[in-house]
Design an enzyme around this catalytic site. Structure first.
Site, PDB file in Angstrom:
ATOM      1  N   ASP A   1       4.580   3.051   6.240  1.00  0.00           N
ATOM      2  CA  ASP A   1       3.679   2.829   7.331  1.00  0.00           C
ATOM      3  C   ASP A   1       5.033   2.163   8.972  1.00  0.00           C
ATOM      4  O   ASP A   1       5.861   1.620   8.059  1.00  0.00           O
ATOM      5  CB  ASP A   1       2.621   2.216   7.250  1.00  0.00           C
TER       6      ASP A   1
ATOM      7  N   LYS B   1      17.595   3.690  -0.228  1.00  0.00           N
ATOM      8  CA  LYS B   1      18.386   4.178   0.607  1.00  0.00           C
ATOM      9  C   LYS B   1      19.798   2.991  -0.200  1.00  0.00           C
ATOM     10  O   LYS B   1      19.911   1.659   0.477  1.00  0.00           O
ATOM     11  CB  LYS B   1      18.460   2.840   1.836  1.00  0.00           C
TER      12      LYS B   1
ATOM     13  N   ASP C   1      15.111  -0.448  -0.277  1.00  0.00           N
ATOM     14  CA  ASP C   1      16.025  -0.501   1.217  1.00  0.00           C
ATOM     15  C   ASP C   1      16.750  -1.709   0.665  1.00  0.00           C
ATOM     16  O   ASP C   1      17.611  -1.663   0.375  1.00  0.00           O
ATOM     17  CB  ASP C   1      15.203  -0.713   2.216  1.00  0.00           C
TER      18      ASP C   1
ATOM     19  N   LYS D   1       0.811  -1.395  -0.334  1.00  0.00           N
ATOM     20  CA  LYS D   1      -0.063  -0.074   0.043  1.00  0.00           C
ATOM     21  C   LYS D   1       0.926   0.974   0.149  1.00  0.00           C
ATOM     22  O   LYS D   1       0.262   2.586  -0.203  1.00  0.00           O
ATOM     23  CB  LYS D   1      -0.910   0.208   0.890  1.00  0.00           C
TER      24      LYS D   1
ATOM     25  N   GLU E   1       7.654   2.672  -6.756  1.00  0.00           N
ATOM     26  CA  GLU E   1       7.800   1.740  -5.197  1.00  0.00           C
ATOM     27  C   GLU E   1       7.730   3.536  -4.352  1.00  0.00           C
ATOM     28  O   GLU E   1       8.254   4.801  -4.785  1.00  0.00           O
ATOM     29  CB  GLU E   1       9.169   1.974  -4.934  1.00  0.00           C
ATOM     30  N   ASP E   2       7.384   3.506  -3.259  1.00  0.00           N
ATOM     31  CA  ASP E   2       7.683   4.140  -2.486  1.00  0.00           C
ATOM     32  C   ASP E   2       9.005   4.180  -1.621  1.00  0.00           C
ATOM     33  O   ASP E   2       9.849   5.378  -1.688  1.00  0.00           O
ATOM     34  CB  ASP E   2       6.732   3.935  -1.216  1.00  0.00           C
TER      35      ASP E   2
ATOM     36  N   PHE F   1      14.700   3.829   9.152  1.00  0.00           N
ATOM     37  CA  PHE F   1      13.489   3.626   9.291  1.00  0.00           C
ATOM     38  C   PHE F   1      12.727   5.012   9.264  1.00  0.00           C
ATOM     39  O   PHE F   1      12.235   5.835   9.933  1.00  0.00           O
ATOM     40  CB  PHE F   1      13.258   3.265  10.669  1.00  0.00           C
TER      41      PHE F   1
END
Length: 202
Positions: free
Chosen positions: A182, A154, A126, A66, A122-123, A175
């Site tokens: 979220d 990242k 990582d 999400k 993508e959000d 983080f």
């Protein structure tokens, strides 16, 4: 655009009051995010304008639910060529703050992408492991082209060899939450991106 550290401490007037004490600092303000999205939209539009005219097909933006929903919505409005949306839901086995790269599809695409120009949105990248799996999976479906756009990357944590065509911000290995990101389904509603106080997830 490279972000080296948190840009500001939380001030009383910000939406941090929704989650008192949980947000350690603001990494990217809402204004910084929207300004960068406008730049990405222009760049993507320049790259796909001729392709769209040649094929007569809209750019197909595929997003994994999400986290990137807010980003893909704002990005589509910033891209000056017609776009369409597709969504997938996947489960990546691992801890709550990291991915193992072992992926299970919970919701697949609703259409065939054969012969389409596809942009994965993508959000955050990582480990890069889930994205690597997704790229291989979608490539096997024979799109005309396949590129990746991520709001956040990242670099120190990227272990998989994945080419990313469009990057919003390179950020530290903190983080982060907010703007769709979220922890335990919270903090998505923040307009900015902030670092989460470690006490919340440790």
């Amino acid at each position: 655009m490279h972000v080296t550290q948190s840009s500001s401490a939380i001030t009383p007037g910000q939406t941090a009051e929704l989650y008192p004490g949980d947000i350690k600092s603001v990494l990217l303000t809402a204004e910084q995010i929207q300004a960068r999205i406008a730049e990405l939209g222009e760049q993507i539009g320049n790259d796909y304008r001729e392709l769209s005219a040649t094929t007569g097909q809209d750019l197909l933006m595929i997003t994994v639910l999400k986290g990137a929903v807010l980003f893909v919505t704002d990005l589509a409005r910033a891209i000056p060529v017609p776009t369409q949306f597709e969504f997938m839901a996947v489960s990546s086995y691992g801890s709550s703050t990291s991915s193992s790269g072992v992926v299970r599809i919970l919701k697949d695409l609703d259409r065939d992408i054969h012969g389409r120009d596809v942009l994965i949105v993508e959000d955050v990248v990582d480990s890069g492991l889930t994205l690597s799996w997704l790229s291989r999976n979608l490539t096997s479906r024979n799109p005309r082209s396949l590129r990746v756009c991520t709001l956040l990357r990242k670099p120190d944590a990227v272990h998989a060899n994945v080419e990313i065509a469009y990057v919003g911000f390179d950020i530290p290995n903190d983080f982060v939450v907010g703007y769709g990101l979220d922890y335990d389904e919270r903090y998505r509603d923040l307009s900015y991106i902030g670092t989460l106080d470690p006490r919340v997830y440790q």
